[in-house]
Every structure is written in structure tokens, then in C-alpha cells.
Design a protein around this motif. Sequence first.
Motif, short mmCIF file in Angstrom:
data_model
loop_
_atom_site.label_atom_id
_atom_site.label_comp_id
_atom_site.label_asym_id
_atom_site.label_seq_id
_atom_site.Cartn_x
_atom_site.Cartn_y
_atom_site.Cartn_z
N ARG A 145 9.75 10.74 3.84
CA ARG A 145 9.44 9.86 4.53
C ARG A 145 10.10 8.37 4.20
NH1 ARG A 145 8.21 13.88 6.37
NH2 ARG A 145 6.13 14.40 7.70
N ASP A 146 10.40 7.52 5.15
CA ASP A 146 10.73 6.25 4.78
C ASP A 146 9.35 5.44 4.44
OD1 ASP A 146 13.30 6.84 5.70
OD2 ASP A 146 12.63 6.08 7.80
N GLY A 147 9.86 4.60 3.63
CA GLY A 147 8.58 3.73 3.10
C GLY A 147 8.10 2.68 4.30
N ALA A 148 6.81 2.12 3.92
CA ALA A 148 6.18 1.18 4.89
C ALA A 148 6.83 -0.23 4.82
CB ALA A 148 4.83 1.23 4.43
N GLY A 149 6.80 -1.07 5.97
CA GLY A 149 7.28 -2.32 6.06
C GLY A 149 8.81 -2.12 5.61
N ASP A 150 9.36 -2.79 4.84
CA ASP A 150 10.79 -2.92 4.48
C ASP A 150 11.34 -1.70 3.73
OD1 ASP A 150 9.85 -3.35 1.89
OD2 ASP A 150 10.86 -5.40 1.43
N GLY A 151 10.31 -0.63 3.68
CA GLY A 151 10.38 0.53 2.67
C GLY A 151 10.45 0.59 1.48
N SER A 152 9.91 -0.63 0.90
CA SER A 152 9.65 -0.74 -0.64
C SER A 152 8.12 -0.08 -0.78
CB SER A 152 9.56 -2.08 -1.05
OG SER A 152 8.71 -3.03 -0.25
N ARG A 153 7.22 0.11 0.03
CA ARG A 153 6.02 0.48 -0.26
C ARG A 153 5.69 1.97 0.14
NH1 ARG A 153 2.56 -1.75 3.18
NH2 ARG A 153 3.98 -2.94 4.47
N PRO A 154 4.82 2.55 -0.54
CA PRO A 154 4.59 4.15 -0.09
C PRO A 154 4.39 4.39 1.51
CG PRO A 154 3.41 3.64 -2.17
CD PRO A 154 3.93 2.37 -1.68
N PRO A 155 4.66 5.45 1.92
CA PRO A 155 4.56 5.70 3.52
C PRO A 155 2.85 5.60 3.68
CG PRO A 155 5.96 7.25 2.59
CD PRO A 155 5.69 6.59 1.49
N ASN A 156 2.21 5.96 3.14
CA ASN A 156 0.63 5.88 3.17
C ASN A 156 0.09 5.76 1.88
OD1 ASN A 156 0.14 8.38 1.96
ND2 ASN A 156 0.06 9.28 4.05
N ASP A 157 -1.49 5.67 1.88
CA ASP A 157 -2.17 5.35 0.71
C ASP A 157 -2.71 6.44 -0.26
OD1 ASP A 157 -4.02 6.12 2.49
OD2 ASP A 157 -5.22 4.42 2.63
N TRP A 158 -2.15 7.76 0.18
CA TRP A 158 -2.68 8.94 -0.33
C TRP A 158 -2.48 8.79 -2.03
CZ3 TRP A 158 -0.71 13.53 2.73
CH2 TRP A 158 -1.18 13.58 4.20
N LYS A 159 -3.52 9.37 -2.79
CA LYS A 159 -3.50 9.24 -3.99
C LYS A 159 -3.18 10.88 -4.49
CE LYS A 159 -5.04 5.28 -4.37
NZ LYS A 159 -5.31 4.77 -2.90
N SER A 160 -2.61 10.94 -5.98
CA SER A 160 -2.28 12.38 -6.39
C SER A 160 -3.55 12.67 -7.02
CB SER A 160 -1.35 12.16 -7.61
OG SER A 160 -1.30 13.20 -8.51
N VAL A 161 -3.78 13.99 -7.03
CA VAL A 161 -5.02 14.56 -7.56
C VAL A 161 -4.94 14.33 -9.14
CG1 VAL A 161 -5.95 16.95 -8.24
CG2 VAL A 161 -5.10 16.43 -6.00
N PHE A 162 -3.84 14.16 -9.61
CA PHE A 162 -3.63 14.06 -11.03
C PHE A 162 -3.90 12.65 -11.54
CE2 PHE A 162 -0.75 18.16 -11.94
CZ PHE A 162 -2.11 18.98 -11.90
N GLY A 163 -3.96 11.52 -10.80
CA GLY A 163 -4.22 10.12 -10.68
C GLY A 163 -2.71 9.44 -10.40
N GLY A 164 -2.91 8.36 -9.96
CA GLY A 164 -1.79 7.52 -9.54
C GLY A 164 -1.38 7.80 -8.00
N GLN A 165 -0.38 7.22 -7.51
CA GLN A 165 -0.12 7.43 -6.00
C GLN A 165 0.58 8.60 -5.84
OE1 GLN A 165 2.12 4.02 -5.10
NE2 GLN A 165 3.98 4.83 -5.74
N ALA A 166 0.61 9.21 -4.69
CA ALA A 166 0.89 10.53 -4.47
C ALA A 166 2.42 10.53 -4.04
CB ALA A 166 0.09 11.33 -3.41
#
Length: 565
Positions: A145-166
Motif C-alpha cells: 500500500r501507499d503510505g499515509a499523508g505524504d507517504g512517509s507514514r504507515p498506511p494504518n495503525d496496525w501492530k505486529s503480533v511480535f511487537g512494533g508496527q505491522a
Amino acid sequence: MPDELSTTPLHPGSPPNAPWWRDAVIYQVYPRSWADGDGDGIGDLAGIADRLPHLRHLGVDAVWFSPFYVSPQHDAGYDVADYRDIDPLFGSLADVDAMLAEAHDLGLKVIVDLVPNHTSSEHEWFQAALAAGPDSPERDRYMFRDGAGDGSRPPNDWKSVFGGQAWTRVTEADGQPGQWYLHLFDVTQPDLNWQNEEVREEFRSILRFWLDRGVAGFRVDVAHGLVKAEGLPPYSRRDHMLEQRTANSPYWDQEGVHEIYRAWRAVLEEFTDPERIMCAEAWVRPVERLARYVRPDEFHQAFNFEYLDTPWIAGEQRAVIAESLRVNDEVGAPATWVLSNHDVVRHASRFGLPQDEPRPNGISAQDRQPDVALGLRRARAATALMLALPGGAYVYQGEELGLPEHTTMPHEHRQDPTYVRTEGEEVGRDGCRVPMPWAKGEPSFGFGPSQSTWLPQPEVYGDLAVDQQVGVEGSTLELYRTLLRLRRERGLGRGSLAEVDGFADDVLAYVAGGTDAPTLVLANLGGEPVTIPDGAEVLVASGELAGRAVPTDVAVWATLPTRTT
């Protein structure tokens, strides 16, 4: 104790012509930790083949192998780079064929792991996706997916099961930061796009590849994943590893997964003699949601994680057993019982912790330590209870020895990505994955020809090794052998189950099996001894009895002198 046994029916039993999988006991082998044939400290297929007679001697029906496919091993093989070949760490396809032949000669069916939610980032498809760029057919196989805003942010706020962003951002061919890809697990495990028909066809082909080789079926990893909610809506919560999933998650237990598994079931039904099966790893609740995975045209089995998660408290055990049987009977499927696997603290240690607290994801030397003797005592009783229940059951390697979790492993040895990605906040699963002990006086306790082991073994494993227990009356190994033999002889897996009325609330009592040879199953979870009914003859007990009294945290199977009412 009631003066006369009266019962409340819970389950009618399987039909007389029920297929093998409805009551099979299946043993899980974690390949890198079961037997090392070449001395490199990691288990392999040659070592596994040599040790398969142990399973024949134990009395199980089939064996399930965790992944042995080509993989960079960032998540112990659950990051698959090639689903049709074997990682040289474990051997070759020829070694698989030899192992399958050996298992067949021993009367053991073989189940293999299938990992469909994600591939390795080294899979040729993902490498092609990186090279092809945005909006390409190659990228459509994954969740780019393309990133949010100017593309520099993740597409959404989902988290990895193992910790950190997904989400992880890639560098495009021109050297510029580009799109993001989803990985619900490790960064090296990109999620596949199951809306893509090419992905669906590829996995149907993978099924046929292994079925043609003679495997009896598949354990399906993260079976409740695969499909993500349309639009990838926000979901800021981090789902911790292996907790029961709820219906409000946008990436667990979505309705679309069932269409996929109906197509897979059709593939399996092309193969007979024996009937081939699928077992779902689906961490969902309530149990009614889990039962949807074992409707007649989907999975044959689904691990009962609600049961695994239930503490050693009589009321909670009673409730989960009754409810599990009820919802599975409504869809005509057997319950599938399990107490331990490669992802959870071993039940010989888990039951030695306070039972009114949540199950931990690993135990370190800095954590409260389990009561070793209490944990093993309860584990033996829980196993005796589980193996009396109708349906299928899974046994995790080493539990037949009463192996505890390695709770004091030095942190520098830990390899679970959960430990790494949470910066040690969660200990992770290494403690239940320690190599098997086979012989106390040999290097690595007989795991392999050298002292090398990929995870360190605690010293207590030597005293619990196979050669220290085989033929020893009262050992955990001999208890398992006796339970499995009696389970088969008395038809407990295919039989009916009824709860015996009139015992105290902290006693679990059932009549199991067929009408010709009913079996009284009694587990005492209370503080006072419980007397076995007059005339009943004890077949097996998980611990020492005091005459006809069953002490706390002991379970017995006994014959019944008369018909129950």
C-alpha cells in the motif's frame, strides 16, 4: 461421592464407521529440536527417521511436523521461502520420502505444516514484487500500500503480533522510499493477498504436491488470518501472541477465510485411502466461532485453544469440556484437545503457576518460577483427563517425559522474534522449544552425536531423558503409554461422554466410552481426597492413591461395576 452413579449426557459418540482422524492421537515433532543426525546442534530428517520407533512404542496414531521447508529461519521455519523443497538444514526431499516410508512401515500417518498467511521475504514472489514496483501483478500477490499523508507514514495503525508496527517501507528500484508492505508477524514475513486468485491457485497446487508425496494432511498455521477487512480499517490495539482473538479484529477470523478452506477441502477429497485431513490453528473465541472452521465442508479438526487456555480449576474445566462438545456436535465435528505446543509454556510448568493469573508468554529466570512438583502432578492428571475425552488429541514432543519449560535460559540464547521485537518485554517461546533428551549419559542427552544444541538444555532434562523412564513403573513416559493403550482398547476417543452427578464441585467425574465397557474418569481438583465408588477397579492413576482415595491433583480411570442410570 454419590451413593449411586447417575449421569448427565454430554456427547453421543462417533458413528461406528467414523474415519481415523475423529479419534486420532497425533504427536507434534518440532524438527529442529527432536533429533539431530549430523551433530550440528539442529534436528534433521535423518535424526527424526531414526527416532520414529519411539512414537510406535508410545502408541500414537500420527505425527505432525512443524515446518522443514527452505527458509532463512528468522521465525524457526515459519518464514517459508520455498514450499516445495526442504531446507538443507534438515535434509532433502529424498530424506522426506525416506522418512515417510519409515513412518508408513511403523503404521504412523504424517501431517505436515502449511503456512499460508505469509511467506518469507526471500520467497521468489516477494523478491519479484520488490523488483516490479507499484501497481504490478507481482505486488498484488502481497499487501502493498501507499503510505499515509505524504507517504512517509504507515498506511494504518496496525501492530505486529511480535511487537512494533505491522508495516515496513521498501526502497524502490530508483533508490527512493516507496510503498509499504504488511507483515502481521516479523518484518521478514510479508502477508499474502488472499483476494488474489494466483495466490489461491498456488496453494491448491502446494496441497497437491504434498498429497501426491503421501502425507495424510496439513496443520494450517494462522488459519484465522489470511483475509483482511476491506479498506484495512484502523485498529490500534496490539494483539499479543496467541491470545484468543475476538470478532472485532480487522485481520482475524474474517468471513472470507471459509471460502478458501472449502476450496481446500475439495482438493483433499480428491485423495483417499487414507482420508486426508486439515487441522486449523485458529485462535478465536467464543468456541461457537471456532466450530465454524470444522463444518462438514471445511476443516476436519481445529485445535481447542479455549481448552488449552483453561486453568486447572474444576468449574472452568467442566464448563469448557461441556461447551466444546456441544458446539462441535452441532456441526458434526469431533473436538480436538491439546495442552501444549511449540508456542505456549509447557503445561508441566504452566500448571505450577498460580491458576488465577493469565498464562505468560514465556518464563525467564527473573520471573516467578513454577512449582515443579505441583506442575508435573497437575500435568499428569490433566493429561489423563484429556486422553479420556472423545475426539482427537495432540501431544507435543517431550510432554510424555514431563518436560518442564526451560525457565532459566540465559537471554543471549533466545531466538524468538517476539523477544527481539519487544526488546525483551516478552520472553517468548524458546523455553518450550528446547531439544529433546533421549539418553542421560550421552552428549546433548542423546539429542545428537555432539554436545551442540541450538538452544541450551537445562540439567534436569538428563534425569527426564527417555532412557531414564522407559520401563520404569510410575514414570511419566509409562503413564502416557498406558493411557494411550487403554484409550484405544476401551474406545474412549470414539465413545460417548456423560458427566457423573453428585460429586463435589471441585471434582470432575465422567463416564466415557462405549456401553459394553464404560470407564469412570475421575479427577480431583479439590483439597480433600475423593473415594472411588465401591466395586470400581482402577485401570490407571496419574499419581499414587491412598487405598481407594484419590488425592488432590490426581486423576484415575476405572471400570464400572454396574450400569449407570
